[in-house]
Design a protein around this motif. Structure first.
Motif, PDB file in Angstrom:
ATOM      1  N   GLY A  31      16.429  -2.708  -2.128  1.00  0.00           N
ATOM      2  CA  GLY A  31      16.417  -1.894  -3.330  1.00  0.00           C
ATOM      3  C   GLY A  31      15.702  -2.551  -4.505  1.00  0.00           C
ATOM      4  O   GLY A  31      15.291  -1.871  -5.438  1.00  0.00           O
ATOM      5  N   PHE A  32      15.557  -3.863  -4.471  1.00  0.00           N
ATOM      6  CA  PHE A  32      14.906  -4.586  -5.563  1.00  0.00           C
ATOM      7  C   PHE A  32      13.412  -4.745  -5.335  1.00  0.00           C
ATOM      8  O   PHE A  32      12.730  -5.406  -6.116  1.00  0.00           O
ATOM      9  CB  PHE A  32      15.545  -5.968  -5.738  1.00  0.00           C
ATOM     10  CG  PHE A  32      16.948  -5.919  -6.266  1.00  0.00           C
ATOM     11  CD1 PHE A  32      17.200  -6.033  -7.621  1.00  0.00           C
ATOM     12  CD2 PHE A  32      18.027  -5.750  -5.413  1.00  0.00           C
ATOM     13  CE1 PHE A  32      18.492  -5.985  -8.115  1.00  0.00           C
ATOM     14  CE2 PHE A  32      19.328  -5.705  -5.891  1.00  0.00           C
ATOM     15  CZ  PHE A  32      19.558  -5.810  -7.249  1.00  0.00           C
ATOM     16  N   SER A  33      12.905  -4.161  -4.262  1.00  0.00           N
ATOM     17  CA  SER A  33      11.492  -4.316  -3.930  1.00  0.00           C
ATOM     18  C   SER A  33      10.639  -3.265  -4.636  1.00  0.00           C
ATOM     19  O   SER A  33      10.908  -2.067  -4.554  1.00  0.00           O
ATOM     20  CB  SER A  33      11.295  -4.203  -2.410  1.00  0.00           C
ATOM     21  OG  SER A  33       9.929  -4.257  -2.069  1.00  0.00           O
ATOM     22  N   SER A  34       9.621  -3.724  -5.319  1.00  0.00           N
ATOM     23  CA  SER A  34       8.583  -2.865  -5.910  1.00  0.00           C
ATOM     24  C   SER A  34       7.395  -3.745  -6.237  1.00  0.00           C
ATOM     25  O   SER A  34       7.527  -4.975  -6.377  1.00  0.00           O
ATOM     26  CB  SER A  34       9.086  -2.144  -7.162  1.00  0.00           C
ATOM     27  OG  SER A  34       9.207  -3.038  -8.249  1.00  0.00           O
ATOM     28  N   GLY A  35       6.234  -3.125  -6.384  1.00  0.00           N
ATOM     29  CA  GLY A  35       5.044  -3.908  -6.681  1.00  0.00           C
ATOM     30  C   GLY A  35       5.163  -4.652  -7.998  1.00  0.00           C
ATOM     31  O   GLY A  35       4.807  -5.832  -8.100  1.00  0.00           O
ATOM     32  N   LYS A  36       5.662  -3.985  -9.036  1.00  0.00           N
ATOM     33  CA  LYS A  36       5.795  -4.615 -10.342  1.00  0.00           C
ATOM     34  C   LYS A  36       6.796  -5.770 -10.302  1.00  0.00           C
ATOM     35  O   LYS A  36       6.581  -6.815 -10.938  1.00  0.00           O
ATOM     36  CB  LYS A  36       6.220  -3.580 -11.374  1.00  0.00           C
ATOM     37  CG  LYS A  36       5.152  -2.548 -11.698  1.00  0.00           C
ATOM     38  CD  LYS A  36       5.626  -1.582 -12.776  1.00  0.00           C
ATOM     39  CE  LYS A  36       4.536  -0.571 -13.118  1.00  0.00           C
ATOM     40  NZ  LYS A  36       4.976   0.391 -14.157  1.00  0.00           N
ATOM     41  N   ALA A  37       7.892  -5.585  -9.571  1.00  0.00           N
ATOM     42  CA  ALA A  37       8.901  -6.636  -9.484  1.00  0.00           C
ATOM     43  C   ALA A  37       8.342  -7.873  -8.780  1.00  0.00           C
ATOM     44  O   ALA A  37       8.546  -9.012  -9.237  1.00  0.00           O
ATOM     45  CB  ALA A  37      10.137  -6.120  -8.746  1.00  0.00           C
ATOM     46  N   LEU A  38       7.632  -7.665  -7.667  1.00  0.00           N
ATOM     47  CA  LEU A  38       7.058  -8.796  -6.937  1.00  0.00           C
ATOM     48  C   LEU A  38       5.983  -9.493  -7.764  1.00  0.00           C
ATOM     49  O   LEU A  38       5.867 -10.729  -7.747  1.00  0.00           O
ATOM     50  CB  LEU A  38       6.477  -8.318  -5.606  1.00  0.00           C
ATOM     51  CG  LEU A  38       7.463  -7.661  -4.629  1.00  0.00           C
ATOM     52  CD1 LEU A  38       6.767  -7.339  -3.316  1.00  0.00           C
ATOM     53  CD2 LEU A  38       8.666  -8.552  -4.383  1.00  0.00           C
ATOM     54  N   LYS A  39       5.207  -8.720  -8.489  1.00  0.00           N
ATOM     55  CA  LYS A  39       4.171  -9.299  -9.344  1.00  0.00           C
ATOM     56  C   LYS A  39       4.798 -10.144 -10.444  1.00  0.00           C
ATOM     57  O   LYS A  39       4.306 -11.233 -10.783  1.00  0.00           O
ATOM     58  CB  LYS A  39       3.310  -8.188  -9.949  1.00  0.00           C
ATOM     59  CG  LYS A  39       2.175  -8.696 -10.820  1.00  0.00           C
ATOM     60  CD  LYS A  39       1.344  -7.539 -11.363  1.00  0.00           C
ATOM     61  CE  LYS A  39       0.194  -8.046 -12.248  1.00  0.00           C
ATOM     62  NZ  LYS A  39      -0.612  -6.930 -12.786  1.00  0.00           N
ATOM     63  N   THR A  40       5.909  -9.666 -11.012  1.00  0.00           N
ATOM     64  CA  THR A  40       6.599 -10.407 -12.065  1.00  0.00           C
ATOM     65  C   THR A  40       7.132 -11.733 -11.549  1.00  0.00           C
ATOM     66  O   THR A  40       7.023 -12.762 -12.218  1.00  0.00           O
ATOM     67  CB  THR A  40       7.752  -9.566 -12.637  1.00  0.00           C
ATOM     68  OG1 THR A  40       7.230  -8.339 -13.155  1.00  0.00           O
ATOM     69  CG2 THR A  40       8.478 -10.311 -13.738  1.00  0.00           C
ATOM     70  N   LEU A  41       7.714 -11.723 -10.339  1.00  0.00           N
ATOM     71  CA  LEU A  41       8.242 -12.960  -9.763  1.00  0.00           C
ATOM     72  C   LEU A  41       7.137 -13.990  -9.578  1.00  0.00           C
ATOM     73  O   LEU A  41       7.310 -15.172  -9.901  1.00  0.00           O
ATOM     74  CB  LEU A  41       8.924 -12.661  -8.424  1.00  0.00           C
ATOM     75  CG  LEU A  41      10.266 -11.929  -8.474  1.00  0.00           C
ATOM     76  CD1 LEU A  41      10.793 -11.706  -7.068  1.00  0.00           C
ATOM     77  CD2 LEU A  41      11.281 -12.713  -9.295  1.00  0.00           C
ATOM     78  N   GLU A  42       6.003 -13.561  -9.042  1.00  0.00           N
ATOM     79  CA  GLU A  42       4.894 -14.492  -8.829  1.00  0.00           C
ATOM     80  C   GLU A  42       4.349 -15.006 -10.153  1.00  0.00           C
ATOM     81  O   GLU A  42       3.970 -16.173 -10.273  1.00  0.00           O
ATOM     82  CB  GLU A  42       3.792 -13.822  -8.011  1.00  0.00           C
ATOM     83  CG  GLU A  42       4.172 -13.579  -6.561  1.00  0.00           C
ATOM     84  CD  GLU A  42       2.961 -13.276  -5.697  1.00  0.00           C
ATOM     85  OE1 GLU A  42       1.821 -13.500  -6.157  1.00  0.00           O
ATOM     86  OE2 GLU A  42       3.148 -12.825  -4.549  1.00  0.00           O
ATOM     87  N   ALA A  43       4.306 -14.149 -11.162  1.00  0.00           N
ATOM     88  CA  ALA A  43       3.822 -14.575 -12.475  1.00  0.00           C
ATOM     89  C   ALA A  43       4.749 -15.621 -13.096  1.00  0.00           C
ATOM     90  O   ALA A  43       4.298 -16.497 -13.846  1.00  0.00           O
ATOM     91  CB  ALA A  43       3.691 -13.370 -13.399  1.00  0.00           C
TER      92      ALA A  43
END
Length: 497
Positions: free
Chosen positions: A285-297
């Motif tokens: 449920g926590f998966s999304s493109g914006k969320a993954l991009k934020t983690l990597e940033a």
């Protein structure tokens, strides 16, 4: 509160409490609550009737969550019978108790920062005790029932019409036209009576809301009835099961929308204590493109299974990253066309499929073959690769045994199944106090391991290992001797080839 917790919380003979707390702390407390005077000074004046002491208020609320009491009235009623709670708040037997309404008003008066500051104080004590690793956090969510009934829900369109009609009445107060408008309104209400009843029987968050608690949202989980809820997000340290951050959101929010804010706040809480957050574990449920991009940033490694809407491979098509195109089974290219709503569109027209042996199963009667691909595909691909590792499989099991039991404890034993106030700010205060109560219980039950205890346990483990190894060798020798005896008895001879 169990008797064990009660004795530890109120007893004056806790050796570790004096070591942990500041030198100015009262001898019977692990936490120095006196910082609340500075935090709440803005809410008190110099004139008027004396209000409840901020330390007394916070201790009473904390005692309520430790005892699994949601009601302020129940807290005060219990206080009349409990000497230990009286001692904790510093009240004598003759002193008059505060009214339950005073607790409710004071909770609304204080800002969220007061409760957050107390949470950070307790978290810091846990870190000083070595109870928080901080390196890896597991995050999950839970629906918290709002203090509003389903029967209070009203349709948004009806309320908008009522407001418009009210303004029209005010503008034409002295004109007889108002009577005509009223009759027309009643006529419309009669015509829509059945329709409105049907809509109200199946309300949604988009069409209905509760005027009792406008911040509450209609939501439901699979297999449960819909209800007015808030969405509570909880971050838990996987090494010690300590709560590192909690936050209340509207129930119509998705988990992946809450993740960036949660991770940023968790990182801030840990950084204040010189701890670096490295990994985050969560469910799909926590998966999304914006969320993954934020983690990597942020430089944080995530272990989050990709959402089902992402396809790592499109069957029958091969993606070429260098040319940014897809290739079908027949060798034709689906070239990039445009980007719509964060999705890249690749297209192949029908004329390119003429004579293709795979046409019927691929394009059929469509005019074109198109593939819509998210612009965040590189982030999903890296997550997909990471989730195939053995570490990821282990961490997903770790998540289930870490954050989910903590949520169950908050709901079942710390009065967070339902909030006793209204508004998202008040819900956030309730969730924060429940987390504080949970961490305090963990702190009181924590027994630090001494170095000599670790050495003795290591010696014991080595001794047991040696004994098991000797027993295994003896057993193997016994089997060998038995086998050798049978060979000699039967005059068995090996065959040489």
């Amino acid at each position: 509160m169990s008797s064990c917790i009660r004795v530890k919380l109120w007893n004056t003979s806790i050796a570790s409490a004096g070591e942990i707390a500041a030198s100015t702390s009262p001898p019977n407390e692990i936490i120095d609550f006196r910082f609340l005077y500075d935090e709440t000074a803005r809410y008190y004046g110099k004139e008027g009737q004396k209000s409840i002491d901020p330390v007394v208020f916070m201790k009473l609320i904390l005692a309520g969550y430790l005892e699994n009491m949601r009601s302020d009235r129940q807290i005060v009623d219990t206080l009349r019978l409990r000497l230990d709670i009286r001692y904790f708040i510093g009240y004598s037997l003759e002193e008059a108790l505060p009214c339950h309404s005073t607790l409710s008003r004071t909770r609304k008066l204080y800002g969220e920062h007061v409760f957050k500051e107390l949470f950070k104080k307790v978290l810091k004590l846990c870190i000083l005790n070595g109870m928080v690793s901080g390196r890896r956090q597991a995050i999950d969510s839970v629906y918290i029932k709002a203090n509003a009934a389903m029967d209070s829900m009203q349709e948004k369109a009806i309320l908008a019409d009522a407001d418009s009609y009210g303004r029209e009445l005010d503008e034409n107060e002295e004109e007889p036209v108002a009577m005509t408008v009223e009759s027309d309104s009643k006529k419309k209400d009669d015509e829509k009576k059945d329709t409105d009843a049907e809509k109200k029987s199946h309300p949604t968050a988009k069409t209905h809301f509760s005027p009792v608690d406008p911040d509450a949202r209609l939501s439901t989980k699979k297999g449960k009835m819909p209800d007015l809820n808030y969405l509570g997000q909880i971050s838990v340290d996987t090494a010690s099961h300590m709560i590192t951050h909690v936050q209340a959101y509207s129930a119509d929010k998705k988990d992946n929308q809450c993740l960036p804010g949660m991770v940023a706040q968790v990182e801030s809480n840990l950084k204040e204590n010189d701890i670096e957050l490295q990994e985050v574990v969560a469910d799909t449920g926590f998966s999304s493109g914006k969320a993954l991009k934020t983690l990597e940033a942020m430089g944080i490694t995530g272990y989050i299974p990709n959402t089902g809407s992402f396809h790592y491979e499109h069957e029958g098509f091969i993606y070429h990253a260098e040319g940014d195109y897809y290739e079908c089974k027949n060798g034709n290219r689906l070239t990039y066309l445009a980007t719509y709503a964060e999705k890249k569109r690749y297209r192949l027209t029908k004329k390119h499929c003429q004579g293709c042996p795979f046409k019927d199963t691929c394009i059929g009667n469509k005019q074109e073959m198109a593939i819509n691909e998210t612009i965040y595909r590189p982030y999903f691909e890296r997550m997909h690769t990471r989730m195939q590792t053995r570490k990821a499989s282990r961490l997903m099991k770790k998540r289930q045994s870490t954050v989910e039991p903590v949520i169950g404890t908050l709901v079942g034993y710390h009065a967070i199944k339902k909030v006793n106030s209204r508004g998202i700010d008040q819900a956030n205060k309730c969730l924060t106090m429940a987390a504080i109560a949970y961490n305090i219980k963990k702190l009181l039950n924590f027994k630090p391991r001494r170095i000599h205890e670790n050495i003795n346990e290591l010696k014991k483990g080595i001794t047991e290992g040696i004994c098991q190894a000797i027993a295994a060798i003896a057993y193997a020798l016994t089997l060998y001797m038995s086998f050798d005896t049978k060979i000699k008895t039967n005059n068995w001879q090996p065959i040489n080839y």
